[in-house]
Motif scaffolding. Structure first.
Motif, mmCIF file in Angstrom:
data_model
loop_
_atom_site.group_PDB
_atom_site.id
_atom_site.type_symbol
_atom_site.label_atom_id
_atom_site.label_comp_id
_atom_site.label_asym_id
_atom_site.label_seq_id
_atom_site.Cartn_x
_atom_site.Cartn_y
_atom_site.Cartn_z
ATOM 1 N N GLU A 1 8.726 -58.941 39.068
ATOM 2 C CA GLU A 1 8.743 -59.040 37.600
ATOM 3 C C GLU A 1 7.660 -57.772 37.130
ATOM 4 N N PHE A 2 6.661 -58.067 37.537
ATOM 5 C CA PHE A 2 5.688 -56.881 37.045
ATOM 6 C C PHE A 2 5.341 -55.628 38.004
ATOM 7 N N ALA A 3 6.387 -55.332 38.720
ATOM 8 C CA ALA A 3 6.476 -53.945 39.524
ATOM 9 C C ALA A 3 6.200 -52.901 38.609
ATOM 10 N N SER A 4 6.870 -52.774 37.228
ATOM 11 C CA SER A 4 6.747 -51.873 36.409
ATOM 12 C C SER A 4 6.469 -52.815 34.763
ATOM 13 N N PRO A 5 5.493 -53.445 34.657
ATOM 14 C CA PRO A 5 5.590 -54.249 33.597
ATOM 15 C C PRO A 5 5.460 -54.096 32.312
ATOM 16 N N LYS A 6 6.011 -54.337 31.383
ATOM 17 C CA LYS A 6 5.680 -53.996 29.857
ATOM 18 C C LYS A 6 4.572 -55.316 29.462
ATOM 19 N N LEU A 7 3.797 -54.820 28.798
ATOM 20 C CA LEU A 7 2.694 -55.557 28.019
ATOM 21 C C LEU A 7 3.261 -56.846 27.429
ATOM 22 N N SER A 8 4.328 -56.698 26.728
ATOM 23 C CA SER A 8 5.166 -57.856 26.067
ATOM 24 C C SER A 8 5.426 -58.873 27.026
ATOM 25 N N ALA A 9 5.991 -58.534 28.410
ATOM 26 C CA ALA A 9 6.226 -59.300 29.625
ATOM 27 C C ALA A 9 5.262 -60.119 30.072
ATOM 28 N N ILE A 10 3.819 -59.356 30.280
ATOM 29 C CA ILE A 10 2.957 -59.894 30.878
ATOM 30 C C ILE A 10 2.169 -61.090 29.885
ATOM 31 N N LYS A 11 2.250 -60.827 28.522
ATOM 32 C CA LYS A 11 1.595 -61.867 27.488
ATOM 33 C C LYS A 11 2.686 -63.022 27.687
ATOM 34 N N ALA A 12 3.955 -62.742 27.762
ATOM 35 C CA ALA A 12 4.685 -63.853 27.813
ATOM 36 C C ALA A 12 4.805 -64.716 28.924
ATOM 37 N N TRP A 13 4.359 -64.111 30.010
ATOM 38 C CA TRP A 13 4.744 -64.876 31.368
ATOM 39 C C TRP A 13 3.945 -66.061 31.469
ATOM 40 N N GLN A 14 4.689 -67.155 32.020
ATOM 41 C CA GLN A 14 4.086 -68.606 32.283
ATOM 42 C C GLN A 14 4.577 -68.731 33.637
ATOM 43 N N PRO A 15 3.538 -68.687 34.529
ATOM 44 C CA PRO A 15 3.518 -69.028 35.811
ATOM 45 C C PRO A 15 4.040 -70.497 36.153
ATOM 46 N N ALA A 16 5.027 -70.257 36.922
ATOM 47 C CA ALA A 16 5.604 -71.791 37.446
ATOM 48 C C ALA A 16 4.936 -72.678 38.618
ATOM 49 N N HIS A 17 4.031 -71.887 38.900
ATOM 50 C CA HIS A 17 3.562 -72.675 40.256
ATOM 51 C C HIS A 17 1.918 -72.658 40.208
ATOM 52 N N GLY A 18 1.518 -73.549 39.317
ATOM 53 C CA GLY A 18 -0.073 -73.428 38.793
ATOM 54 C C GLY A 18 -0.554 -74.650 39.804
ATOM 55 N N PRO A 19 -1.961 -74.913 39.402
ATOM 56 C CA PRO A 19 -2.784 -75.883 39.799
ATOM 57 C C PRO A 19 -2.489 -77.465 39.933
ATOM 58 N N THR A 20 -1.225 -77.793 39.091
ATOM 59 C CA THR A 20 -0.978 -79.093 38.832
ATOM 60 C C THR A 20 0.275 -79.426 39.872
ATOM 61 N N THR A 21 0.943 -78.400 40.476
ATOM 62 C CA THR A 21 1.847 -78.639 41.414
ATOM 63 C C THR A 21 1.727 -79.518 42.559
ATOM 64 N N ALA A 22 2.765 -80.074 43.171
ATOM 65 C CA ALA A 22 2.389 -81.044 44.598
ATOM 66 C C ALA A 22 1.600 -80.036 45.549
ATOM 67 N N GLU A 23 2.023 -78.883 45.634
ATOM 68 C CA GLU A 23 1.721 -77.851 46.587
ATOM 69 C C GLU A 23 0.302 -77.605 46.625
ATOM 70 N N ALA A 24 -0.085 -77.350 45.101
ATOM 71 C CA ALA A 24 -1.583 -77.113 45.012
ATOM 72 C C ALA A 24 -2.379 -78.458 45.119
ATOM 73 N N VAL A 25 -1.834 -79.413 44.737
ATOM 74 C CA VAL A 25 -2.680 -80.539 45.081
ATOM 75 C C VAL A 25 -2.911 -80.701 46.628
ATOM 76 N N GLU A 26 -1.730 -80.628 47.238
ATOM 77 C CA GLU A 26 -1.943 -80.726 48.883
ATOM 78 C C GLU A 26 -3.013 -79.678 49.273
ATOM 79 N N GLY A 27 -2.672 -78.422 48.791
ATOM 80 C CA GLY A 27 -3.672 -77.294 49.282
ATOM 81 C C GLY A 27 -5.099 -77.538 49.101
ATOM 82 N N VAL A 28 -5.460 -78.072 47.915
ATOM 83 C CA VAL A 28 -6.943 -78.313 47.644
ATOM 84 C C VAL A 28 -7.266 -79.538 48.523
ATOM 85 N N ALA A 29 -6.571 -80.586 48.644
ATOM 86 C CA ALA A 29 -6.910 -81.647 49.573
ATOM 87 C C ALA A 29 -7.006 -81.122 50.971
ATOM 88 N N SER A 30 -6.205 -80.443 51.385
ATOM 89 C CA SER A 30 -6.384 -79.700 52.683
ATOM 90 C C SER A 30 -7.752 -79.027 52.898
#
Length: 257
Positions: free
Chosen positions: A216-245
Motif C-alpha cells: 500500500e505504501f510503496a509509493s504512498p500519498k500523505l492522505s493514505a498514511i494518515k488514514a491507515w489503520q493497522p489491522a494487526h496491533g498489540p491487542t491481537t491474539a498473535e501479539a499477546v502470544e508473542g509477548v508472552a513467549s
C-alpha cells in the motif's frame, strides 16, 4: 488438474517449494505453466498450513521467460475452456501472496523470469546467475513485467537495462536491489534453510499485514498514511502470544518444531 509444468512440495514445517519444471525449455513458460502457476499460487495463499512459498527452477536455468515457440499452440489452447491465465495474472498473484515468498535464482532469469524474482519478498541468487529484460530486442516493450521490475530495480536501472536488453550479472542485480543475497552454490541450501527458519519466527497474521501495508505504501500519498489503520496491533491474539513467549523465554506457538 494434474500438474505438468510445475511441481509442489510442502514440508512438515509448512514450507512450500514451487518448482518450475520445464528444464528442456529453460523453464520458459507456456500457457499451461501460467495456468498451473495461477491456480497453485491461489491454493497456497489460502492454505493455512503453508507458511512460506519458495520459487525455484529445475535444470540449468531459473526461468528464461516466455516460450516464444509455444505462442501458436497457446493461442489454439486458449480458444476452448476457461479463460487462460496471463503473465500479469501470475505476477499479481505471486506479488500479493499473503505469505513470505523467496525466489532462488540460478542460471538465467530472463524477462518474465526476472519479474518472478522481482515479485518475491526475498531473492537469493547463485553467483553465476544472470538476469535480463530482452523484450525490446524482439520488438516488444515489456509492459506486463514493467511495474514489478521498476519497483524492484528502481526507475533508472530499469530504464538502462530495459532499453538495452543486455545481460545483468548477479553482482549488478545485487547492487540495485533486484537480488538481496548472492550465494555460492555450495552454501545455497544452508542459506535458504536459515532464512526460512527466520521467517517461521514471524506470526503468520502479522506477516500478511506487513506485506499488505508495504504494498500500500510503496509509493504512498500523505492522505493514505494518515488514514491507515493497522489491522494487526498489540491487542491481537498473535501479539499477546508473542509477548508472552518473549517473557517466558520460549518459542511462540506459531513456530513449527
Amino acid at each position: 488438474m494434474t500438474l505438468q509444468t510445475i511441481s509442489i512440495d510442502i514440508s512438515s514445517r509448512g514450507i512450500a517449494t514451487v518448482l518450475l519444471n520445464r528444464p528442456e525449455r529453460g523453464n520458459a513458460f507456456d500457457q499451461r505453466m501460467l495456468d498451473e502457476l495461477a491456480q497453485e499460487l491461489a491454493l497456497l495463499g489460502a492454505d493455512e498450513n503453508v507458511r512460506i512459498v519458495v520459487l525455484r527452477g529445475s535444470g540449468r536455468h531459473f526461468c528464461t521467460g516466455a516460450d516464444l515457440s509455444a505462442r501458436k499452440e497457446d493461442a489454439d489452447a486458449g480458444k476452448a475452456g476457461k479463460t487462460p491465465a496471463t503473465l500479469r495474472d501470475v505476477l499479481v498473484g505471486l506479488d500479493g501472496l499473503p505469505k513470505p515468498t523467496i525466489a532462488v535464482a540460478h542460471g538465467g532469469a530472463i524477462g518474465g523470469g526476472a519479474a518472478f524474482v522481482a515479485c518475491c519478498d526475498i531473492a537469493l541468487a547463485t553467483d553465476a546467475a544472470f538476469f535480463s529484460i530482452p523484450e525490446i530486442r524482439v520488438g516488444m516493450a515489456p509492459l506486463g513485467v514493467m511495474p514489478f521490475l521498476v519497483r524492484a530495480m528502481g526507475h533508472r536501472s530499469f530504464r538502462r537495462y530495459g532499453l538495452s536488453g543486455e545481460r545483468i550479472a548477479a553482482a549488478e542485480a545485487l547492487r540495485f536491489g533486484l537480488v538481496h543475497q548472492i550465494c555460492q552454490p555450495s552454501a545455497l541450501e544452508e542459506t535458504l534453510a536459515r532464512l526460512c527458519d527466520d521467517l517461521l519466527h514471524g506470526a503468520p497474521g502479522a506477516l500478511a499485514t506487513l506485506k499488505a501495508a508495504a504494498a500500500e505504501f510503496a509509493s504512498p500519498k500523505l492522505s493514505a498514511i494518515k488514514a491507515w489503520q493497522p489491522a494487526h496491533g498489540p491487542t491481537t491474539a498473535e501479539a499477546v502470544e508473542g509477548v508472552a513467549s518473549f517473557r517466558e523465554k520460549r518459542k511462540p506457538k506459531w513456530y513449527p518444531p
